[in-house]
Scaffold this active site. Structure first.
Site, PDB file in Angstrom:
ATOM      1  N   CYS A   1     -86.859 -27.486  59.805  1.00 50.08           N
ATOM      2  CA  CYS A   1     -88.291 -27.602  60.090  1.00 50.08           C
ATOM      3  C   CYS A   1     -88.874 -28.588  59.093  1.00 50.08           C
ATOM      4  CB  CYS A   1     -89.002 -26.244  60.065  1.00 50.08           C
ATOM      5  SG  CYS A   1     -89.302 -25.494  58.466  1.00 50.08           S
TER       6      CYS A   1
ATOM      7  N   HIS B   1     -72.078 -20.042  44.661  1.00 49.85           N
ATOM      8  CA  HIS B   1     -72.647 -18.961  43.857  1.00 49.85           C
ATOM      9  C   HIS B   1     -73.353 -17.886  44.673  1.00 49.85           C
ATOM     10  CE1 HIS B   1     -72.872 -21.595  39.969  1.00 49.85           C
ATOM     11  NE2 HIS B   1     -71.671 -21.583  40.522  1.00 49.85           N
TER      12      HIS B   1
END
Length: 146
Positions: free
Chosen positions: A69, A102
């Site tokens: 978006c 991570h």
């Protein structure tokens, strides 16, 4: 040989043009891609596309999700309402790598109004080809859900 990832992709009117180019990029790279819309540049509400993409990833129908978006904020906030989703806003390749390494992110959110489409392709490539490191990061990821 590993099976290519399956990708759910969607976005609003601001992400439509990038989404079209990204689908071609991903398909040419051998990924199976499903387009959840929007299907034009006509103004739409991003949750109408972010929720179905997130649900498809959350239930395991697709391996990863991509949302696009204008700022990536709306689609990321929407997707992250789903308990099984870890959607990361990425505007640099390094952020995409870290989101996977991570955080075991399973969705990437692209801000179409702030990066060019070539960088978006590089970010998505990095996101799709980077593995989760596990270890100490797994403990943290396991604490994310409410």
């Amino acid at each position: 040989m590993t099976t290519p990832l399956t990708i759910a992709i969607g976005g609003d009117h601001a992400g439509f043009t990038y989404k079209t180019e990204l689908i071609d990029f991903l398909t040419q790279a051998g990924y199976t891609v499903k387009d959840f819309g929007a299907h034009s540049t006509d103004s739409v509400d991003y949750p109408d596309f972010a929720h179905p993409v997130a649900a498809a990833v959350e239930c395991g129908e697709f391996d990863r999700g991509i949302l696009i978006c204008g700022s990536a904020n709306g689609v990321a906030i929407t997707a992250n309402k789903h308990q099984g989703i870890r959607a990361a806003i990425c505007w640099q390749e390094e952020l995409a790598a870290l989101a996977r390494q991570h955080n075991n992110a399973n969705m990437v959110c692209i801000p179409a109004r702030f990066i060019d489409v070539e960088l978006a392709k590089a970010i998505i490539n990095k996101f799709l080809t980077t593995d989760f490191e596990g270890g100490r990061h797994a403990n943290r990821v396991n604490k994310m859900s409410c």
